[in-house]
Design a protein around this motif. Structure first.
Motif, PDB file in Angstrom:
ATOM      1  N   VAL A 344       0.866  -1.187   0.000  1.00  0.00           N
ATOM      2  CA  VAL A 344       0.000   0.000   0.000  1.00  0.00           C
ATOM      3  C   VAL A 344       0.905   1.241   0.000  1.00  0.00           C
ATOM      4  N   ASP A 366      14.016 -10.972  14.072  1.00  0.00           N
ATOM      5  CA  ASP A 366      14.152  -9.801  13.205  1.00  0.00           C
ATOM      6  C   ASP A 366      15.372  -9.002  13.636  1.00  0.00           C
ATOM      7  N   GLU A 374       7.821   2.704  13.247  1.00  0.00           N
ATOM      8  CA  GLU A 374       6.891   3.550  12.477  1.00  0.00           C
ATOM      9  C   GLU A 374       5.529   3.599  13.174  1.00  0.00           C
TER      10      GLU A 374
END
Ligand code: GDG
Length: 474
Positions: A344, A366, A374
């Motif tokens: 998106v 990760d 964010e």
């Protein structure tokens, strides 16, 4: 002032035809390149087919020269899809079961790094500072050194560095460690990754730790540190504030009809824990009947690396799982999971973060995870949402105001979703303020300056080489 030379697998060449802003990493490195002047070199993303890659494609933009090279089909197959994404990526994310090691791919990986070095070397000036990024390019310094390059070279690993027992499952682990030791400064995302690196060297008797940030290995002394990458916090916050006016975001908000929004945003990757997260959401709904019909979970998952078989299989699996949960729990007027399997636009993403009451970021492993940062930056300070964060994301070392979860503990994650939705406003504000204050200081510019300062200010006489050389992998 020395020029800066950045090398990364892919290069975000500015596209003047697109209005979308670049990501934080590109912005920070571009700012450093603008200040010092320099080169950003990497793969064009294009294949030259069977033929030899042609000339470097040079693109000048102010003080920055973008230098891109094509690769052959064989190179892409062996270096990128093969060794980088089917050996280094799974091993660094603790997925030994998914690593598919082959000598052909390993040889291709070293060959392409030699090729990158041969293209870069003629562009270099003696006092250039070189900064190499990520797991695709670990051997680059070795190859440059073999070509006589004496410049200061730093390396930053964006993904985790696993402990010795995991790393050593990779047949060429010693070669990989030896190649890292050719840099003057090796940067990791967290103190844990740094400790794993030093631990692996020491455990195998390949090196020793001289102090917290100095290692001696393979006849060289070099520095290593942890530099957690950030985002453009203030800019992203302002962006999200404006983004709620975006027509698509408004439509999305209206379509919720008063339901609370839970959001997950991840590249489609097995490291991101998407299937465990869908399980947790299903359990959360089953355990909390009063939430049925009153929440909506939006999972935005752009496709990635679709040419790698494990990713293709996962794409099918996640789509099937979302469909199964919707079929089992949905009603005529409620879809429990909204699943978007494409990218998106960034303004829409920023606005969606802001209207979401819960940010669900639960990777199994990760390096950092910028989505978590964010999500925090995008919140409304008066009425912030709650971040649920995997303890196995590098970001968990910093974002202690999040609800930290173990993504393998599906019930625990389900409980955290309920805790987040039920959290009183004051607690939400306190947790958010603490994380936001931290992120405002420790943004991506700070990360970039920190690493470059350390690379530039290495003590005089550094690096030390005892003159031991090793044979290249052919
Ligand atoms: C690697 C490491 C480390 C995602 N979907 C859309 C979209 N995104 C953007 C996010 C974020 C970025 O992609 C993803 O960054 P992450 O950090 O979460 O993950 P990786 O791609 O795996 O990155 C990671 C990072 O490198 C930096 O060092 O943190 O650990 O694995 O910025 O917003 N952006 C848009 N539409 C989407 O649908 N526009």
């Amino acid at each position: 002032m020395s020029r800066l030379v950045v090398v990364s697998n892919r290069v975000p060449v500015p596209d003047t035809s697109k209005k979308a802003p670049a990501g934080g990493l590109a912005v920070a490195l571009k700012a450093a390149l603008d200040e010092r002047g320099g080169i950003w070199m990497g793969w064009s993303g294009q294949s030259s087919g069977e033929d030899e890659p042609g000339e470097l494609k040079i693109n000048e933009d102010g003080k920055i020269t973008y230098a891109l090279t094509d690769l052959t089909d064989r190179d892409v197959d062996e270096y990128y899809h093969g060794f980088a994404n089917r050996v280094l990526w799974p091993i660094c994310h603790y997925r030994l079961d998914l690593a598919d090691y082959g000598r052909k791919e390993m040889t291709g990986y070293f060959r392409v790094n030699r090729f990158f070095a041969s293209r870069l070397q003629p562009l270099l000036k003696p006092d250039d500072i070189i900064w190499v990024h990520d797991y695709h390019l670990i051997p680059l310094a070795s190859e440059l050194r073999r070509m006589g390059v004496k410049n200061r070279i730093g390396f930053f690993l964006h993904i985790p560095l696993p402990p010795a027992d995991v790393l050593f499952a990779m047949p060429v682990h010693e070669e990989i460690l030896r190649n890292l030791a050719e840099y003057d400064l090796v940067g990791f995302q967290t103190d844990h990754d740094l400790a794993n690196f030093a631990g692996a060297l020491v455990r195998e008797g390949l090196g020793e730790k001289l102090d917290d940030n100095t290692l001696s290995s393979f006849g060289r002394q070099f520095r290593a540190g942890h530099y957690p990458i950030g985002i453009e916090t203030a800019a992203f916050a302002a962006y999200a504030r404006r983004a709620v006016q975006n027509a698509l975001v408004r439509k999305a908000a209206e379509s919720l009809e008063g339901r609370e929004l839970i959001i997950g945003v991840d590249r489609l990757d097995y490291s991101k824990g998407i299937t465990q997260r869908l399980d947790a959401y299903e359990q959360f709904i089953n355990a909390n009947p009063h939430r049925q019909g009153n929440v909506s979970y939006l999972q935005v998952t752009p496709k990635s690396r679709s040419d790698v078989p494990e990713y293709e299989a996962m794409q099918r699996m996640v789509a099937e799982q979302a469909g199964r949960v919707n079929g089992a729990l949905g009603t005529v007027d409620w879809v429990p999971i909204r699943y978007i399997n494409r990218s998106v636009a960034r303004p829409v993403l920023a606005g969606l973060y802001r209207i979401a009451r819960v940010g669900l970021v639960t990777p199994l492993r990760d390096g950092m995870n910028l989505v978590a940062k964010e999500y925090v930056a995008a919140q409304n300070p008066e009425d912030p949402g709650v971040l649920i964060l995997s303890r196995f994301a590098g970001a968990a070392r910093e974002l202690t105001g999040a609800l930290l979860v173990n993504p393998y503990d599906v019930e625990g994650t389900a409980q955290a979703i309920e805790q987040a939705l039920a959290m009183p406003l004051e607690e939400r504000r306190n947790r958010w303020r603490q994380m936001m204050d931290y992120l405002l200081v420790n943004d991506v510019m700070h990360w970039c300056e920190d690493f470059l300062d350390d690379l530039i200010n290495l003590s005089p006489g550094h690096p030390h080489s005892t003159g031991v050389t090793h044979e290249p992998i052919q």
